[in-house]
Every structure is written in structure tokens, then in C-alpha cells.
Scaffold this motif. Structure first.
Motif, PDB file in Angstrom:
ATOM      1  N   VAL A  99       0.847  -1.203   0.000  1.00 34.70           N
ATOM      2  CA  VAL A  99       0.000   0.000   0.000  1.00 34.70           C
ATOM      3  C   VAL A  99       0.878   1.248   0.000  1.00 34.70           C
ATOM      4  O   VAL A  99       0.617   2.213  -0.724  1.00 34.70           O
ATOM      5  N   ASP A 100       1.964   1.218   0.784  1.00 27.72           N
ATOM      6  CA  ASP A 100       2.898   2.359   0.798  1.00 27.72           C
ATOM      7  C   ASP A 100       3.417   2.620  -0.612  1.00 27.72           C
ATOM      8  O   ASP A 100       3.467   3.761  -1.061  1.00 27.72           O
ATOM      9  N   ALA A 101       3.805   1.522  -1.298  1.00 30.84           N
ATOM     10  CA  ALA A 101       4.379   1.659  -2.637  1.00 30.84           C
ATOM     11  C   ALA A 101       3.337   2.157  -3.636  1.00 30.84           C
ATOM     12  O   ALA A 101       3.652   2.927  -4.544  1.00 30.84           O
ATOM     13  N   LEU A 102       2.064   1.732  -3.444  1.00 29.26           N
ATOM     14  CA  LEU A 102       1.005   2.076  -4.405  1.00 29.26           C
ATOM     15  C   LEU A 102       0.599   3.548  -4.328  1.00 29.26           C
ATOM     16  O   LEU A 102      -0.073   4.048  -5.229  1.00 29.26           O
ATOM     17  N   ARG A 103       1.006   4.245  -3.281  1.00 27.29           N
ATOM     18  CA  ARG A 103       0.636   5.665  -3.174  1.00 27.29           C
ATOM     19  C   ARG A 103       1.200   6.454  -4.350  1.00 27.29           C
ATOM     20  O   ARG A 103       0.663   7.485  -4.717  1.00 27.29           O
ATOM     21  N   SER A 114       0.857  -3.522  -7.908  1.00 25.86           N
ATOM     22  CA  SER A 114       1.056  -2.875  -9.212  1.00 25.86           C
ATOM     23  C   SER A 114       1.826  -1.570  -9.053  1.00 25.86           C
ATOM     24  O   SER A 114       1.705  -0.664  -9.863  1.00 25.86           O
ATOM     25  N   GLY A 115       2.605  -1.489  -7.955  1.00 21.35           N
ATOM     26  CA  GLY A 115       3.365  -0.269  -7.667  1.00 21.35           C
ATOM     27  C   GLY A 115       4.623  -0.151  -8.527  1.00 21.35           C
ATOM     28  O   GLY A 115       4.777  -0.848  -9.525  1.00 21.35           O
ATOM     29  N   PRO A 116       5.541   0.744  -8.135  1.00 23.98           N
ATOM     30  CA  PRO A 116       6.738   1.009  -8.947  1.00 23.98           C
ATOM     31  C   PRO A 116       7.788  -0.110  -8.883  1.00 23.98           C
ATOM     32  O   PRO A 116       8.749  -0.094  -9.658  1.00 23.98           O
ATOM     33  N   GLY A 117       7.644  -1.063  -7.944  1.00 26.94           N
ATOM     34  CA  GLY A 117       8.627  -2.142  -7.841  1.00 26.94           C
ATOM     35  C   GLY A 117       9.844  -1.734  -7.027  1.00 26.94           C
ATOM     36  O   GLY A 117       9.869  -0.644  -6.431  1.00 26.94           O
TER      37      GLY A 117
END
Ligand code: ADP
Length: 547
Positions: free
Chosen positions: A454-458, A486-489
Motif C-alpha cells: 500500500v505504501d508503494a502504491l501511493r 502494481s506499484g513502482p517495484g
């Protein structure tokens, strides 16, 4: 002119020639004692009807009984047997059919005429009258009689009777009335419920626009009775859920979905959100109306807020307890290791001193080094003991119902996930794989992975924030769980240090999540790693053996 003469006085009572009986033409029996009037009636009617003439009631009765006509036209004042007696006698005969009667009355006969109309006759003419008037009345009465006859005949073929038809009509009217009354009662009950329930109820059109809404729903959404109609339930759905709602509404209208239930937020007029449990179903099209939607809305705002603050408190608690656990660990390490280390320092300094003398005292040096060795070993044992304690401690294995565990976890995190617009997909094989683990620690690991995702998906645009939790059975027994976002990786330069304690790229990150998670999984005899083969954002995978 006698009072009872017809308008055109006929001084030469020459009867128009009476044609032969014409079958198919209605039969009219005329009973009139005045020859002028009798002839007049004959002449007016003879073209259209088979007319029979009689001079008084007695003869009229005989003629009527012998061959019942389609209509009786009779005078009232007659010698021997007057019109009233004539009609009354006929009506009292059960075998005499229902033949309509038209009475010809003088002005003075008002009271009598009314009595007759009530009981014995169907219509009247006041003398004098015109031929047109007579023809019109006779025509009407004969038409009604013939229609009734035809109906009667129809009904007889069905072994029924016109009275049954009437009775049936009356009965169905009554039952209509009864069901109408029942409907009214049901309506009133429904209305009471609609008006007073705490649950929001709306009727919406095929585009999700409110047609009517009860007071509870008006209140929930912040509208009044005058401005709620026309409000679109799609438009006031919170942005991240809007497209889904539109799909659901159209699915319902098109008959693809029978009904749907969901939990979502509406934007209240005047600001703020309404958290709601929503159930919608289709009302099939009726008459000229297209299909409509029935929508039931339960306000769960306060429950969600309570849950959210609970989740926040839990998260905060977890954070604090991580700090505390770390702090305690550090303190105990410091305490237990400090003493032997201090001794190592003292003894190594002593050894150096003994060596630096002009004549080095090698015995003392050896004794000091022995002590150094002993204390260093002691320090090592402390560390090993702490490690052992951390490993063996607290592991309480039990059979895991992974579906339920994930469900509970996602429910706990729901507020955070919806606030961030993250769509979660859980993929579970049926039946789910069997394995044992420490449920609390396992939840802790999955929680860490979800929170990281969730942190990454922000940083990902809203609408594209997806999280998949994929559970599968390991071929060798046990379970494999992947948490894929589906974040930045992960940046290449971070990869090597991901699982190190205190490695974090977040401003307020502790950098312990992945380190602790890995040690938990390894304590269980499993593995946790970053799966670089998956496209999209980061994918963390762990396995747990079935033991
Ligand atoms: P923290 O979350 O406190 O930073 P973690 O050990 O849980 O500590 O994570 C370490 C680092 O790994 C994070 O700061 C972040 O840079 C990276 N990371 C972890 N999970 C993800 C993820 N799903 N996507 C991108 N980066 C991640």
C-alpha cells in the motif's frame, strides 16, 4: 282532440296494410283502447317491426302468453283490464320471459308512472308524442332486449345464466374491492415502514437516478424531500467506486445481475462521506414503465469509523511494540554483552602492558589472554542464547484456515485499503492447502507485506492500484503465498539490502518489516524472497512447509 290522442289526429282510421309476418324482425305487441292512437302506433312501427294490436289488457295478456313479443307498448287507462294489471299479471307468470315494456301515459299519471317504472316497465312516453320519439324509444328497448337474448343464448350453451354472469361480475367486483382494501392495508404498512425505518430505501431509474427516497435516505445523503429526486446514485458514489457502481447498475438493468450487495462510500451533500452497506435489485418492467431498481442503504459510517480507529490503534500499537521489543532486545544485549566486553578490554590492555615491559611477563600475558578468551566466549554465548530464545520462543503452530485468516486480515485493513483506493484480489485454490504455522506471526508477515505494498502504491495513479494475494499448494506439501502489487517495484540498488534490518527508503521507515518477516518465515522452516520474474510492481513470495 281527446287527451290521449297522439299529435297527428287521424280522422280516417284507415290501417296501413299489415304485411305478412317477417321472420327476423322484432315483434312488438301494442295494447291501446283508443282506435286513433292504436292506428297511429301501428303505422309508425309497421315498417320495422312485426306489430300485433290489442284493445285492452285482457286480450293483451292472451296474445303475450301465446307468443311472447320482443317489446310491449301499452296504454295505462283502459276498460276491463288497465295497463298496470296487464303488466303485473304477465310479470307474475314465472314462465313469461323478460319482455321490456314501454308505457304511454297522460300528464296526470305521474305517480302511477313512477311506480310502474320501478317495478314493471322500462320506459314511458307522455302523450302527445312524435313518431320520431316513439321510434327512438322502441328501437332502444328492442335493441337492449335482443342483446340480452343473444347473451342469454351464449350463456345457455355454457349451462350458465345471465344472472350468474351478473353475480360473477358483482363478486369479482367485491373481491377486487377486497383485494384493493388488502392492498391499501399492505400499502399503509409498507408506507409506515418506508417512512419510519432507519434503513434508507430508494427507487431508481435505469440510470441509477433516484425516483423516490425515504426520509432515512434523504437524511443519510444530506438532501431534503424536494431535492432528492433526480440525484444520481452513481454520481454521488465516491470516485474510486464510481465505475464499478455504473457497471453494477447497468448489469442489473440488462438482467445480467439479479441483485448485488456491496460496501462503499457515498459523498454526502454538504461534505463528508456516508459509509454504506448497499443492496440493489431489479424491479422488472411493468406496462409502459421500464425496469427500475430498488436500493436499500444501511448507514455503517460510525461502525467503519470505529473499525478504522481500531485499525489505526492496532497499527500504532504494532509500531510501538516493534520499537519496544527492539529497545528491550538492545538493552539486554548491551547489558549482557557489556560486562564480558568491558573485561575483554581491561584484560587485553593488561596484556599489552605486560608485553611492553623491558622484560615482558609472558605468564601474565598468557593469563590475561585466557581471560580475554573466556569473556569473549561468554559474550558469544550471550548472543547465541538470545538468538536461541528468539527462535524457539513463542512459536505456537496450529492448523491454518488460510481463507479465514486472509478474510480477517483484509477486514481489519479495509478502511486503509479503501482510503487508498486499492483493489484487492484474493486467489485461493479449492480446497485451500493444509499447513501449520503460528497464526499471529503469519498474520504479522502478510500484514507487513500488504502495508509495504500500500505504501508503494501511493505513487501509482488512482484507479490502477491493485494488490493480488495468490495462495497455492506447494508440490512437496505446504503452502506458497505471493503478495503482488502494481506499484513502482524495487529499485535495483535497493534489492540487495531489502531484508537487512534498518534498511528503509521511507522518511519514517523503521526498516524492520522485511527483516522480521524473513526471520519469522525462516523460523517456520520456510523461505521469503523477492520474485523478480513477475512483471509489474513488487512481488514478495514465501513458502511454509506442512509440518
Ligand atoms: P519499512 O517498510 O519500514 O521501510 P521494510 O523492511 O518493510 O521497512 O521495507 C524495506 C524497504 O523495502 C522499504 O523502505 C521499501 O523501499 C522497500 N519495499 C518493501 N516492500 C516494497 C514494495 N512492495 N514495493 C516497493 N518497495 C518495497
Amino acid at each position: 282532440l281527446p287527451a290521449d290522442a297522439a299529435a297527428p289526429a287521424l280522422h280516417a282510421p284507415e290501417l296501413a296494410p299489415t304485411p305478412a309476418f317477417r321472420p327476423g324482425q322484432p315483434r312488438v305487441l301494442v295494447v291501446e283502447d283508443n282506435p286513433d292512437l292504436r292506428h297511429f302506433l301501428h303505422d309508425v312501427l309497421v315498417d320495422e317491426y312485426n306489430v300485433t294490436l290489442e284493445e285492452d289488457g285482457d286480450d293483451g295478456i292472451k296474445a303475450a302468453l301465446a307468443d311472447p313479443p320482443d317489446l310491449i307498448v301499452t296504454d295505462l287507462m283502459m276498460p276491463r283490464c288497465d295497463g298496470e294489471t296487464f303488466l303485473r299479471t304477465l310479470r307474475s307468470r314465472p314462465d313469461f320471459p323478460n319482455v321490456p315494456a314501454l308505457v304511454l301515459s297522460a300528464r296526470a299519471d305521474d305517480a302511477l308512472r313512477e311506480r310502474l317504472l320501478e317495478e314493471l316497465a322500462q320506459d314511458y312516453l307522455t302523450k302527445p308524442f312524435s313518431p320520431q320519439e316513439l321510434r327512438a324509444r322502441v328501437h332502444n328497448l328492442v335493441t337492449v332486449k335482443r342483446t340480452v337474448d343473444i347473451l342469454q343464448k351464449e350463456l345457455q350453451t355454457q349451462a350458465s345464466d345471465i344472472w350468474e354472469l351478473t353475480a360473477g361480475l358483482v363478486e369479482s367486483r367485491k373481491s377486487l374491492q377486497r383485494s384493493f382494501t388488502a392492498l391499501q392495508v399492505a400499502d399503509r404498512r409498507w408506507l409506515g415502514l418506508y417512512e419510519n425505518t432507519a434503513v434508507g430505501i430508494a427507487l431508481a431509474d435505469r440510470d441509477g437516478r433516484i425516483l423516490s427516497a425515504n426520509p432515512a435516505l434523504q437524511h443519510m445523503l444530506g438532501y431534503g424531500p424536494d431535492d432528492i429526486a433526480g440525484v444520481s446514485l452513481i454520481a454521488i458514489t465516491e470516485a474510486s467506486e464510481r465505475a464499478t457502481t455504473a457497471r453494477n447498475v447497468h448489469g442489473l438493468v440488462d438482467g445480467e445481475l439479479p441483485a448485488y450487495h456491496t460496501q462503499k462510500r457515498y459523498e454526502r451533500r454538504g461534505g463528508g462521506y456516508l459509509w454504506a452497506n448497499v443492496s440493489a435489485s431489479r424491479i422488472p418492467a411493468m406496462a409502459e414503465d421500464g425496469p427500475m431498481l430498488a436500493v436499500i442503504v444501511e448507514d455503517i459510517t460510525s461502525r467503519m469509523e470505529a473499525e478504522r480507529s481500531l485499525a489505526a490503534t492496532r497499527a500504532e500499537l504494532a509500531r510501538v511494540s516493534r520499537f519496544t521489543a527492539m529497545g528491550e532486545l538492545v538493552a539486554s544485549i548491551a547489558h549482557e554483552v557489556n560486562q564480558p566486553l568491558a573485561a575483554v578490554i581491561t584484560n587485553s590492555q593488561a596484556a599489552l602492558r605486560w608485553l611492553s615491559l623491558a622484560t615482558p611477563n609472558l605468564d601474565e600475558v598468557a593469563a590475561a589472554l585466557h581471560r580475554v578468551n573466556r569473556d569473549a566466549t561468554l559474550a558469544g554465548e550471550v548472543i547465541a542464547r538470545i538468538r536461541k530464545f528468539l527462535r524457539a520462543g513463542e512459536l505456537r503452530r496450529e492448523g491454518i484456515d488460510i481463507a479465514r485468516l486472509l478474510d480477517e486480515l483484509l477486514q481489519m485493513l479495509q478502511a486503509m485499503l479503501t482510503d487508498n483506493g486499492v483493489q484487492v484480489r484474493v486467489q485461493l485454490p479449492d480446497p485451500p492447502p493444509a499447513f501449520t504455522a503460528d497464526a499471529v506471526q503469519l498474520q504479522q508477515v502478510i500484514l507487513n507485506l500488504i502495508v509495504n505494498a500500500v505504501d508503494a502504491l501511493r505513487d501509482t495513479p488512482a484507479g490502477a492500484r491493485a494488490l493480488a494475494i495468490i495462495v497455492s499448494a506447494e508440490p512437496t506439501g505446504g503452502v506458497r503465498i505471493a503478495v503482488h502489487d502494481s506499484g513502482p517495484g524495487i529499485r535495483p540498488e535497493s534489492e540487495a539490502k531489502l531484508f537487512d534490518a534498518f534498511f528503509s527508503t521511507k522518511p519514517d521507515g523503521l526498516g524492520m518489516g522485511l527483516a522480521i518477516s524473513r526471520s519469522i518465515i525462516e523460523n517456520h522452516g520456510g523461505r521469503l524472497w523477492l520474485d523478480r520474474t513477475q512483471p509489474g510492481g513488487a512481488c514478495f513470495v514465501f513458502t511454509l512447509p506442512d509440518a
